[in-house]
Write a protein that holds these residues in place. Structure first.
Motif, PDB file in Angstrom:
ATOM      1  N   ILE A 126       0.927  -1.356  -0.105  1.00 21.60           N
ATOM      2  CA  ILE A 126       0.047   0.123   0.168  1.00 21.60           C
ATOM      3  C   ILE A 126       0.796   1.172  -0.054  1.00 21.60           C
ATOM      4  CG2 ILE A 126      -1.771   1.368   1.645  1.00 21.60           C
ATOM      5  CD1 ILE A 126      -2.825  -1.346   2.164  1.00 21.60           C
ATOM      6  N   THR A 127       1.709   1.271   0.886  1.00 22.48           N
ATOM      7  CA  THR A 127       2.779   2.277   0.860  1.00 22.48           C
ATOM      8  C   THR A 127       3.486   2.600  -0.468  1.00 22.48           C
ATOM      9  OG1 THR A 127       3.401   2.050   3.184  1.00 22.48           O
ATOM     10  CG2 THR A 127       4.881   3.240   2.001  1.00 22.48           C
ATOM     11  N   ALA A 128       3.876   1.458  -1.010  1.00 18.21           N
ATOM     12  CA  ALA A 128       4.834   1.558  -2.315  1.00 18.21           C
ATOM     13  C   ALA A 128       3.606   2.098  -3.498  1.00 18.21           C
ATOM     14  CB  ALA A 128       5.344   0.320  -2.767  1.00 18.21           C
ATOM     15  N   ASN A 129       2.656   1.658  -3.451  1.00 16.51           N
ATOM     16  CA  ASN A 129       1.602   2.002  -4.460  1.00 16.51           C
ATOM     17  C   ASN A 129       1.174   3.676  -4.269  1.00 16.51           C
ATOM     18  OD1 ASN A 129       0.969  -0.233  -5.924  1.00 16.51           O
ATOM     19  ND2 ASN A 129      -0.403  -0.906  -4.400  1.00 16.51           N
ATOM     20  N   ARG A 130       1.236   3.827  -2.889  1.00 16.41           N
ATOM     21  CA  ARG A 130       1.026   5.357  -2.715  1.00 16.41           C
ATOM     22  C   ARG A 130       1.987   6.338  -3.319  1.00 16.41           C
ATOM     23  NH1 ARG A 130      -0.171   8.450   2.877  1.00 16.41           N
ATOM     24  NH2 ARG A 130      -0.743  10.396   1.768  1.00 16.41           N
ATOM     25  N   LEU A 131       3.203   5.671  -3.137  1.00 18.91           N
ATOM     26  CA  LEU A 131       4.471   6.624  -3.401  1.00 18.91           C
ATOM     27  C   LEU A 131       4.583   6.644  -4.923  1.00 18.91           C
ATOM     28  CD1 LEU A 131       7.189   7.927  -2.826  1.00 18.91           C
ATOM     29  CD2 LEU A 131       8.063   5.709  -2.670  1.00 18.91           C
ATOM     30  N   TYR A 132       4.210   5.319  -5.728  1.00 21.19           N
ATOM     31  CA  TYR A 132       4.006   5.337  -6.911  1.00 21.19           C
ATOM     32  C   TYR A 132       3.239   6.348  -7.825  1.00 21.19           C
ATOM     33  CZ  TYR A 132       3.541   3.489 -11.931  1.00 21.19           C
ATOM     34  OH  TYR A 132       3.461   3.308 -13.188  1.00 21.19           O
ATOM     35  N   ALA A 134       2.132   8.910  -6.191  1.00 22.15           N
ATOM     36  CA  ALA A 134       2.822  10.424  -5.962  1.00 22.15           C
ATOM     37  C   ALA A 134       3.836  10.591  -6.929  1.00 22.15           C
ATOM     38  CB  ALA A 134       3.172  10.524  -4.635  1.00 22.15           C
ATOM     39  N   ALA A 135       4.620   9.662  -7.380  1.00 22.57           N
ATOM     40  CA  ALA A 135       5.802   9.823  -8.226  1.00 22.57           C
ATOM     41  C   ALA A 135       5.259  10.184  -9.487  1.00 22.57           C
ATOM     42  CB  ALA A 135       6.874   8.891  -8.108  1.00 22.57           C
ATOM     43  N   ARG A 136       4.370   9.378  -9.851  1.00 22.26           N
ATOM     44  CA  ARG A 136       3.700   9.637 -11.250  1.00 22.26           C
ATOM     45  C   ARG A 136       2.971  10.866 -11.416  1.00 22.26           C
ATOM     46  NH1 ARG A 136       5.623   6.143 -15.421  1.00 22.26           N
ATOM     47  NH2 ARG A 136       3.707   6.563 -16.472  1.00 22.26           N
ATOM     48  N   SER A 137       2.435  11.234 -10.251  1.00 19.80           N
ATOM     49  CA  SER A 137       1.718  12.379 -10.489  1.00 19.80           C
ATOM     50  C   SER A 137       2.326  13.753 -10.224  1.00 19.80           C
ATOM     51  CB  SER A 137       0.337  12.471  -9.888  1.00 19.80           C
ATOM     52  OG  SER A 137       0.589  12.266  -8.429  1.00 19.80           O
ATOM     53  N   GLY A 138       3.619  13.609  -9.922  1.00 21.85           N
ATOM     54  CA  GLY A 138       4.397  14.827  -9.216  1.00 21.85           C
ATOM     55  C   GLY A 138       4.124  15.139  -8.020  1.00 21.85           C
ATOM     56  N   ARG A 139       3.395  14.590  -7.316  1.00 19.41           N
ATOM     57  CA  ARG A 139       2.914  15.052  -5.914  1.00 19.41           C
ATOM     58  C   ARG A 139       3.935  14.382  -4.893  1.00 19.41           C
ATOM     59  NH1 ARG A 139      -3.429  14.175  -7.036  1.00 19.41           N
ATOM     60  NH2 ARG A 139      -3.547  15.651  -8.279  1.00 19.41           N
ATOM     61  N   TYR A 140       5.154  14.872  -4.735  1.00 16.81           N
ATOM     62  CA  TYR A 140       6.143  14.217  -4.013  1.00 16.81           C
ATOM     63  C   TYR A 140       5.946  14.960  -2.494  1.00 16.81           C
ATOM     64  CZ  TYR A 140       9.265  12.129  -7.332  1.00 16.81           C
ATOM     65  OH  TYR A 140       9.653  11.560  -8.342  1.00 16.81           O
ATOM     66  N   ASN A 141       5.577  16.181  -2.430  1.00 22.39           N
ATOM     67  CA  ASN A 141       5.385  17.002  -1.230  1.00 22.39           C
ATOM     68  C   ASN A 141       4.052  16.256  -0.518  1.00 22.39           C
ATOM     69  OD1 ASN A 141       7.514  18.724  -1.681  1.00 22.39           O
ATOM     70  ND2 ASN A 141       6.445  20.061  -2.568  1.00 22.39           N
ATOM     71  N   LEU A 142       2.998  15.958  -0.996  1.00 18.29           N
ATOM     72  CA  LEU A 142       1.798  15.343  -0.565  1.00 18.29           C
ATOM     73  C   LEU A 142       2.091  14.201   0.196  1.00 18.29           C
ATOM     74  CD1 LEU A 142      -1.204  15.098  -0.079  1.00 18.29           C
ATOM     75  CD2 LEU A 142      -1.184  13.887  -2.168  1.00 18.29           C
ATOM     76  N   VAL A 143       3.035  13.078  -0.352  1.00 20.33           N
ATOM     77  CA  VAL A 143       3.486  11.975   0.193  1.00 20.33           C
ATOM     78  C   VAL A 143       4.702  12.196   1.123  1.00 20.33           C
ATOM     79  CG1 VAL A 143       5.221  10.642  -1.201  1.00 20.33           C
ATOM     80  CG2 VAL A 143       2.986   9.537  -0.574  1.00 20.33           C
ATOM     81  N   ARG A 144       5.655  13.124   0.917  1.00 19.27           N
ATOM     82  CA  ARG A 144       6.519  13.413   1.880  1.00 19.27           C
ATOM     83  C   ARG A 144       6.044  13.659   3.246  1.00 19.27           C
ATOM     84  NH1 ARG A 144      12.104  14.330   1.361  1.00 19.27           N
ATOM     85  NH2 ARG A 144      11.942  14.183  -0.605  1.00 19.27           N
ATOM     86  N   LYS A 145       4.999  14.148   3.463  1.00 19.47           N
ATOM     87  CA  LYS A 145       4.484  14.254   4.887  1.00 19.47           C
ATOM     88  C   LYS A 145       4.083  12.979   5.629  1.00 19.47           C
ATOM     89  CE  LYS A 145       2.453  18.898   3.799  1.00 19.47           C
ATOM     90  NZ  LYS A 145       1.283  19.721   3.726  1.00 19.47           N
ATOM     91  N   SER A 146       3.527  12.024   4.862  1.00 20.12           N
ATOM     92  CA  SER A 146       3.372  10.844   5.508  1.00 20.12           C
ATOM     93  C   SER A 146       4.533   9.691   5.368  1.00 20.12           C
ATOM     94  CB  SER A 146       2.019  10.154   4.986  1.00 20.12           C
ATOM     95  OG  SER A 146       2.251   9.825   3.677  1.00 20.12           O
TER      96      SER A 146
END
Length: 153
Positions: A126-132, A134-146
């Motif tokens: 689940i963590t990997a899918n969320r990171l994937y 975020a990486a694909r959509s350019g939303r690193y900052n959103l995921v970096r908080k969690s």
């Protein structure tokens, strides 16, 4: 997942030598290297923040989802992790020694498990899918908080 430290690794494939992906074993060796570097970076950050104390580590237990393990490298993943964390590594190209993080530790225990049988492996998926995403959509900052241990090798 609150009591656990989560981290992820993002690989920018366009910056990776294309020949690595020509051979399944080379690709697996590269993925093992990225995995090892990600773990090391996360552990270094935990040490730096005081969440982990070097002298408290007796053994390291790595449990991950089942996957291909054959590589064209010199070491398999378990041995590579043990060298990195217990013995240190030497890069002959740069003539540089990288000391171990936990020189007094015992061993690295390594197991491949079916994610259907292991809740923490499903959580890692689940963590990997969320990171994937975020990486694909350019939303690193959103995921970096969690995922405060996000690493970019």
């Amino acid at each position: 997942m609150n009591p656990y430290h989560r981290f992820g690794v993002v690989v920018l494939q366009k910056q990776v030598n294309e020949r690595i992906f020509d051979n399944k074993k080379s690709k697996q060796r590269f993925l093992d290297y990225v995995f090892k570097r990600g773990i090391k970076k996360a552990l270094e950050r935990m040490i730096a923040t005081g969440d982990l104390h070097v002298d408290d580590v007796e053994n390291i237990y790595v449990v991950m989802d089942e996957h291909t393990t054959a590589t064209d490298g010199r070491y398999e993943l378990r041995e590579s992790l043990e060298n990195e964390f217990k013995n240190g590594t030497f890069n002959s190209t740069w003539n540089k020694f990288f000391p171990p993080l936990f020189p007094g530790m015992g061993a690295v225990e390594f197991q491949l498990r079916d994610s259907n049988q292991e809740a923490l492996i499903r959580a890692a998926d689940i963590t990997a899918n969320r990171l994937y995403y975020a990486a694909r959509s350019g939303r690193y900052n959103l995921v970096r908080k969690s995922l405060p241990f996000l690493t970019l090798p």
